[in-house]
Design a protein around this motif. Sequence first.
Motif, mmCIF file in Angstrom:
data_model
loop_
_atom_site.group_PDB
_atom_site.id
_atom_site.type_symbol
_atom_site.label_atom_id
_atom_site.label_comp_id
_atom_site.label_asym_id
_atom_site.label_seq_id
_atom_site.Cartn_x
_atom_site.Cartn_y
_atom_site.Cartn_z
ATOM 1 N N HIS A 105 8.286 -4.278 1.798
ATOM 2 C CA HIS A 105 7.136 -4.460 0.899
ATOM 3 C C HIS A 105 5.895 -4.867 1.675
ATOM 4 C CE1 HIS A 105 4.757 -5.526 -2.608
ATOM 5 N NE2 HIS A 105 4.495 -6.676 -2.016
ATOM 6 N N PHE A 106 6.029 -5.832 2.578
ATOM 7 C CA PHE A 106 4.843 -6.295 3.289
ATOM 8 C C PHE A 106 4.398 -5.337 4.390
ATOM 9 C CE2 PHE A 106 5.505 -10.127 0.893
ATOM 10 C CZ PHE A 106 4.194 -10.523 0.639
ATOM 11 N N VAL A 109 2.052 -3.417 2.272
ATOM 12 C CA VAL A 109 0.826 -4.199 2.065
ATOM 13 C C VAL A 109 -0.051 -4.146 3.321
ATOM 14 C CG1 VAL A 109 -0.084 -6.530 1.683
ATOM 15 C CG2 VAL A 109 1.892 -5.720 0.360
ATOM 16 N N ASN A 113 -3.939 -2.379 3.744
ATOM 17 C CA ASN A 113 -5.067 -3.270 4.012
ATOM 18 C C ASN A 113 -5.483 -3.277 5.481
ATOM 19 O OD1 ASN A 113 -5.605 -4.909 1.341
ATOM 20 N ND2 ASN A 113 -3.389 -4.681 1.521
ATOM 21 N N GLU A 354 0.147 -12.299 -0.420
ATOM 22 C CA GLU A 354 -0.303 -10.920 -0.643
ATOM 23 C C GLU A 354 -1.739 -10.888 -1.149
ATOM 24 O OE1 GLU A 354 1.023 -6.904 -3.124
ATOM 25 O OE2 GLU A 354 2.504 -8.461 -2.668
ATOM 26 N N LYS A 358 -5.048 -9.140 0.730
ATOM 27 C CA LYS A 358 -5.916 -8.170 0.049
ATOM 28 C C LYS A 358 -7.358 -8.672 -0.044
ATOM 29 C CE LYS A 358 -2.196 -6.136 -2.717
ATOM 30 N NZ LYS A 358 -1.636 -5.957 -4.086
#
Length: 444
Positions: A105-106, A109, A113, A354, A358
């Motif tokens: 997931h990260f 992310v 970004n 998170e 962002k």
Amino acid sequence: MFGTWRATVGICGVLALGGVAVASCSPGTGPDGDTQRSGSDGTADDAAPGNGRPLKLIGDGSTAYTGAQPNQPTVSRMTAGTRPPQFVVFSWDGAGEDGQRLFSHFRKVARENDAAMTYFLSGVYVLPRDKRMEYEPPGHPRGASDIGYLDEEEISATLEQVRGAWLEGSEIGTHFNGHFCGRTGVASWSKEDWKSEIAQAKQFVQQWKTNTGRKKADPLPFDYDRELIGGRAPCLEGQKNLIKAAGEMGFRYDTSGVSSQVWPKKKEGVWDLSLQEVPFPGRAFEVVSMDYNFMANQSGTAYAPPAQHAAFERQMREGLLAGFERAYTGNRAPLIIGNHFESWNGGAYMRAVEDTIKTVCPKKDVHCVSFRQLVDWLDAQDPGTLAKLRTLDVGERPAKGWEKFLAEPAASAKQGSAKRAGEPAESAQKDPAGTADAGQGQAG
């Protein structure tokens, strides 16, 4: 910002960004001109051992040299009179992929970004449980581990994430092995104990095929002797002897302590990039910039009532953003943030981190980088410039502006206050568990 080249792997060129020249490359090539494959979403193809690049197997084939790491910035010295870039490092202790799938997931992310991150892999996370007796932890029985061992599926998933993260430009560091805290833990280890622990952490990564029996699996696409240049100790303990061992073992940085938001310096020839104290909204003291420390000061448990989770998330997010703004509008010291792949208190801390990623990574002059990328930049700077930057206290902006501050000779820089990196306020941590990084779960 870093630019969309990190996710899309764009036409080769160099962009000058706040004193940092950033190389970008077109689809089909890497920064060194090697052929690359990409997934349908523009990400690195995790199934490809070197993303289509030539490779040279090392040892039993667990790792391979595939050329220079893709998606790396080309750094240059700051020019006189310029404002320093604002670096932010997001880092992850343990870096295992379990059923929560937070590693993958990260990574997503980070791609979305334009961020690189550092993933601190625990060596025992690629060592099967039935091979645990291969591990000889200092001061503990053979095969012992306070974070246990992953199962076969989790080891495979972790290796897949490590492979993909490196190809995307992030760093693979080490969280060492057994995660022993407290009186008989890493704080009691000698320099020689640490050297043994480092060697074993490296060996488990370099020989995972032998240990798992998966001889036909794809190798990791890097030479770990070259890749491994830093780590973070369990519980943020034992740095004094660890950093002595780290220098002798070829490390370029360590992030195992607690510091203030000032420009870093070296200890024992190694960059001390410790976690930092940041504001703790609503409290009279500051808190270490890590999810565990927020949790320990909020509830002292990972299982607080769900009604409290939103407040915990908001408090951590606001604290991290306050630390960011203090540096961004002040001395521009790199902001160091550490976390675990854990869903403590309903995932409050994961959501806070998170949101922080962002919010800060797209800002002007901000570079969300790995520790490797940060030390590359630090090593490229004039030592006198870095010495001047270290005279600025937490949140302190040059009185006459950046143009005059960094245009003046180093000797004329005013001296900051007595508080400097490595001298945290006594009340900063306030950790009811008595450690900075204890209670870590299987994948943390």
